[in-house]
Design an enzyme around this catalytic site. Structure first.
Site, PDB file in Angstrom:
ATOM      1  N   LEU A 152       0.864  -1.192   0.000  1.00  0.00           N
ATOM      2  CA  LEU A 152       0.000   0.000   0.000  1.00  0.00           C
ATOM      3  C   LEU A 152       0.899   1.240   0.000  1.00  0.00           C
ATOM      4  O   LEU A 152       0.791   2.119   0.842  1.00  0.00           O
ATOM      5  CB  LEU A 152      -0.942  -0.003   1.208  1.00  0.00           C
ATOM      6  N   ARG A 175       4.570  -4.582   5.530  1.00  0.00           N
ATOM      7  CA  ARG A 175       5.303  -4.941   6.750  1.00  0.00           C
ATOM      8  C   ARG A 175       5.020  -3.933   7.854  1.00  0.00           C
ATOM      9  O   ARG A 175       4.866  -4.295   9.015  1.00  0.00           O
ATOM     10  CB  ARG A 175       6.801  -5.044   6.455  1.00  0.00           C
ATOM     11  N   GLY A 231       2.809  -5.937  -9.781  1.00  0.00           N
ATOM     12  CA  GLY A 231       4.063  -5.573  -9.102  1.00  0.00           C
ATOM     13  C   GLY A 231       5.261  -6.120  -9.868  1.00  0.00           C
ATOM     14  O   GLY A 231       5.769  -5.476 -10.788  1.00  0.00           O
ATOM     15  N   ARG A 232       5.705  -7.308  -9.487  1.00  0.00           N
ATOM     16  CA  ARG A 232       6.798  -7.972 -10.177  1.00  0.00           C
ATOM     17  C   ARG A 232       6.513  -9.461 -10.291  1.00  0.00           C
ATOM     18  O   ARG A 232       6.036 -10.076  -9.338  1.00  0.00           O
ATOM     19  CB  ARG A 232       8.137  -7.762  -9.431  1.00  0.00           C
ATOM     20  N   GLU A 261      10.590 -12.194 -17.930  1.00  0.00           N
ATOM     21  CA  GLU A 261      10.060 -11.486 -19.105  1.00  0.00           C
ATOM     22  C   GLU A 261      11.131 -11.398 -20.203  1.00  0.00           C
ATOM     23  O   GLU A 261      12.305 -11.231 -19.886  1.00  0.00           O
ATOM     24  CB  GLU A 261       9.609 -10.085 -18.677  1.00  0.00           C
ATOM     25  N   HIS A 279       3.405  -6.370 -19.672  1.00  0.00           N
ATOM     26  CA  HIS A 279       4.035  -5.339 -18.830  1.00  0.00           C
ATOM     27  C   HIS A 279       3.744  -3.922 -19.366  1.00  0.00           C
ATOM     28  O   HIS A 279       4.672  -3.170 -19.702  1.00  0.00           O
ATOM     29  CB  HIS A 279       5.546  -5.584 -18.734  1.00  0.00           C
TER      30      HIS A 279
HETATM   31  P1  NDP Z   1       6.368   2.000  -2.882  1.00  0.00           P
HETATM   32  O1  NDP Z   1       7.753   1.796  -2.398  1.00  0.00           O
HETATM   33  O2  NDP Z   1       5.719   3.334  -2.734  1.00  0.00           O
HETATM   34  O3  NDP Z   1       5.401   0.908  -2.202  1.00  0.00           O
HETATM   35  C1  NDP Z   1       5.781  -0.401  -1.986  1.00  0.00           C
HETATM   36  C2  NDP Z   1       4.798  -1.030  -1.001  1.00  0.00           C
HETATM   37  O4  NDP Z   1       5.106  -2.418  -0.884  1.00  0.00           O
HETATM   38  C3  NDP Z   1       4.869  -0.435   0.394  1.00  0.00           C
HETATM   39  O5  NDP Z   1       3.567  -0.331   0.909  1.00  0.00           O
HETATM   40  C4  NDP Z   1       5.686  -1.469   1.167  1.00  0.00           C
HETATM   41  O6  NDP Z   1       5.334  -1.424   2.547  1.00  0.00           O
HETATM   42  C5  NDP Z   1       5.237  -2.751   0.491  1.00  0.00           C
HETATM   43  N1  NDP Z   1       6.213  -3.827   0.609  1.00  0.00           N
HETATM   44  C6  NDP Z   1       7.509  -3.809   0.225  1.00  0.00           C
HETATM   45  N2  NDP Z   1       8.101  -4.967   0.527  1.00  0.00           N
HETATM   46  C7  NDP Z   1       7.154  -5.742   1.118  1.00  0.00           C
HETATM   47  C8  NDP Z   1       7.159  -7.043   1.674  1.00  0.00           C
HETATM   48  N3  NDP Z   1       8.272  -7.793   1.698  1.00  0.00           N
HETATM   49  N4  NDP Z   1       6.011  -7.526   2.204  1.00  0.00           N
HETATM   50  C9  NDP Z   1       4.895  -6.764   2.205  1.00  0.00           C
HETATM   51  N5  NDP Z   1       4.831  -5.523   1.698  1.00  0.00           N
HETATM   52  C10 NDP Z   1       5.952  -5.014   1.167  1.00  0.00           C
HETATM   53  O7  NDP Z   1       6.401   1.558  -4.410  1.00  0.00           O
HETATM   54  P2  NDP Z   1       5.387   1.946  -5.594  1.00  0.00           P
HETATM   55  O8  NDP Z   1       3.989   1.841  -5.103  1.00  0.00           O
HETATM   56  O9  NDP Z   1       5.831   3.219  -6.220  1.00  0.00           O
HETATM   57  O10 NDP Z   1       5.702   0.750  -6.627  1.00  0.00           O
HETATM   58  C11 NDP Z   1       5.585  -0.594  -6.213  1.00  0.00           C
HETATM   59  C12 NDP Z   1       6.169  -1.543  -7.238  1.00  0.00           C
HETATM   60  O11 NDP Z   1       5.258  -1.715  -8.316  1.00  0.00           O
HETATM   61  C13 NDP Z   1       7.454  -1.099  -7.937  1.00  0.00           C
HETATM   62  O12 NDP Z   1       8.589  -1.354  -7.137  1.00  0.00           O
HETATM   63  C14 NDP Z   1       7.451  -1.916  -9.197  1.00  0.00           C
HETATM   64  O13 NDP Z   1       8.141  -3.132  -9.014  1.00  0.00           O
HETATM   65  C15 NDP Z   1       5.965  -2.195  -9.442  1.00  0.00           C
HETATM   66  N6  NDP Z   1       5.492  -1.481 -10.639  1.00  0.00           N
HETATM   67  C16 NDP Z   1       5.079  -2.192 -11.749  1.00  0.00           C
HETATM   68  C17 NDP Z   1       4.664  -1.521 -12.882  1.00  0.00           C
HETATM   69  C18 NDP Z   1       4.222  -2.256 -14.093  1.00  0.00           C
HETATM   70  O14 NDP Z   1       4.431  -1.770 -15.193  1.00  0.00           O
HETATM   71  N7  NDP Z   1       3.583  -3.415 -13.973  1.00  0.00           N
HETATM   72  C19 NDP Z   1       4.666  -0.066 -12.971  1.00  0.00           C
HETATM   73  C20 NDP Z   1       5.079   0.581 -11.740  1.00  0.00           C
HETATM   74  C21 NDP Z   1       5.478  -0.116 -10.633  1.00  0.00           C
HETATM   75  P3  NDP Z   1       6.354  -1.918   3.718  1.00  0.00           P
HETATM   76  O15 NDP Z   1       7.718  -1.405   3.352  1.00  0.00           O
HETATM   77  O16 NDP Z   1       5.778  -1.337   4.967  1.00  0.00           O
HETATM   78  O17 NDP Z   1       6.285  -3.407   3.696  1.00  0.00           O
END
Ligand code: NDP
Length: 319
Positions: A152, A175, A231-232, A261, A279
């Site tokens: 989030l 987390r 996400g990934r 990919e 993607h």
């Molecule tokens: P942010 O860093 O703003 O958000 C990441 C979120 O993931 C945070 O809420 C974080 O919370 C949570 N998170 C990270 N690690 C974990 C974990 N191990 N377990 C649970 N929650 C976790 O990133 P963005 O929202 O800007 O982007 C997120 C990702 O989306 C990018 O890193 C990218 O990989 C992917 N993406 C994909 C795109 C596509 O084309 N399909 C386009 C853009 C982004 P906390 O640290 O509290 O756990």
């Protein structure tokens, strides 16, 4: 234009990055992949890298004056930030400018997965509407679903806000719990998978998120379950996902990202209950232009007065 500064561009990148960099400095284009031989005088001049995708560590090890790696994309799992820290190199990325586009795509992918709109369109285009009658009713509906969002952050919160008018229940797992939202918090992915019928993943590709979507998680999500991943792909055990889709452990999946990919597992291509995108979550001209500008502005700002707009948290900026 500062001809004493050169920027290395390994592999392909958005043309606007090259256009704008060419106006500001020398640009050195090399193929994607491992380090290649370049003129030692040029190598000395390289102070920045612009990269879309994976950057070979060899570049960070062999460019003596490299100070900054500007990553095209908010996800920077293609750049080894530990290696960057070792060599005092700053890494920047492109957060926020793509939040709306990616969140919009996520909602579209969710609806397409649940209601099979891409398949319904193919049905029409194959003239089957006329010959066979109406497209079959979809077993699934978005109505009344309980959605759990993994991640989030900048994008996840935009997805959650967009889900509100759909009148679904909204929860999340991260987390660290957020105290500025009223969505249901789950303390683990497993707990969330048990409580919801729809999972959306928007976490970065890290060691901690590697293959966290396992057969156990899909079993917990259940037979009415829908899994959406923007996400990934590295977060998913794709064999477990394919098995879950094949044997009805979950109902459907919508995927924009894949483990390796552009290789998409053959099994996924066969399943009618998988909705697949190459993607494209951020892939509109306006959003990609904004990302390209941020890639260049981070580099130019650094060369001008050591200010960067969007460094990643792992690489502290001393300026
Ligand atoms: P942010 O860093 O703003 O958000 C990441 C979120 O993931 C945070 O809420 C974080 O919370 C949570 N998170 C990270 N690690 C974990 C974990 N191990 N377990 C649970 N929650 C976790 O990133 P963005 O929202 O800007 O982007 C997120 C990702 O989306 C990018 O890193 C990218 O990989 C992917 N993406 C994909 C795109 C596509 O084309 N399909 C386009 C853009 C982004 P906390 O640290 O509290 O756990």
């Amino acid at each position: 234009s500062d001809q004493t500064v050169a920027v290395l561009v390994p592999g392909r990148i958005h043309p606007r990055v090259l256009e704008r960099l060419n106006q500001a400095c020398e640009v050195v284009q090399v193929p994607a992949g491992p380090v290649t031989e370049i003129d030692p005088a040029v190598r000395e001049r390289i102070r920045g890298v612009a990269i879309s995708g994976a950057l070979d560590n060899g570049w960070m090890e062999s460019l003596p004056n490299l100070q900054i790696v500007s990553n095209f994309g908010v996800g920077y799992d293609g750049v080894d930030t530990k290696k960057a820290v070792e060599h005092d190199i700053i890494v920047t990325h492109t957060p926020d400018v793509l939040n709306d586009e990616v969140a919009d795509t996520t909602i579209a992918l969710l609806l397409n997965t649940v209601r099979q709109f891409p398949r319904a369109e193919i049905y029409l285009r194959e003239r089957r509407w006329k010959s066979e009658g109406p497209y079959p009713l979809t077993p699934l509906s978005l109505k009344g679903r309980k959605v759990g969002i993994l991640g989030l952050g900048r994008i996840g919160i935009e997805i959650a806000k967009r889900l509100e008018p759909f009148k679904v229940e909204i929860g999340y797992h991260t987390r660290s719990r957020r105290d500025d939202v009223s969505y249901t918090y789950y303390s683990s992915l497993k707990e969330m998978a048990e409580a919801v019928d729809t999972l959306i993943s928007i976490v970065p590709g890290t060691a901690a998120t590697h293959k966290i979507f396992t057969s156990e998680i899909f079993a917990a999500l259940g037979a009415n379950g829908v899994f959406i991943n923007v996400g990934r792909g590295t977060s998913v055990d794709e064999d477990a996902l394919a098995a879950a889709l094949r044997d009805g452990t979950i109902a459907a999946a919508g995927l924009d990202v894949f483990y390796d990919e552009p290789n998409v597992p053959a099994a996924l291509l066969e399943f009618p209950n998988a909705c697949l995108l190459p993607h494209v979550a951020s892939a509109s001209i306006p959003t990609r232009n904004a990302m390209a500008d941020l890639v260049v502005d981070n580099l130019i700002g650094w060369f001008r007065d050591k200010t960067v707009i969007s460094p990643v948290p792992e690489t502290p900026v001393k300026g």
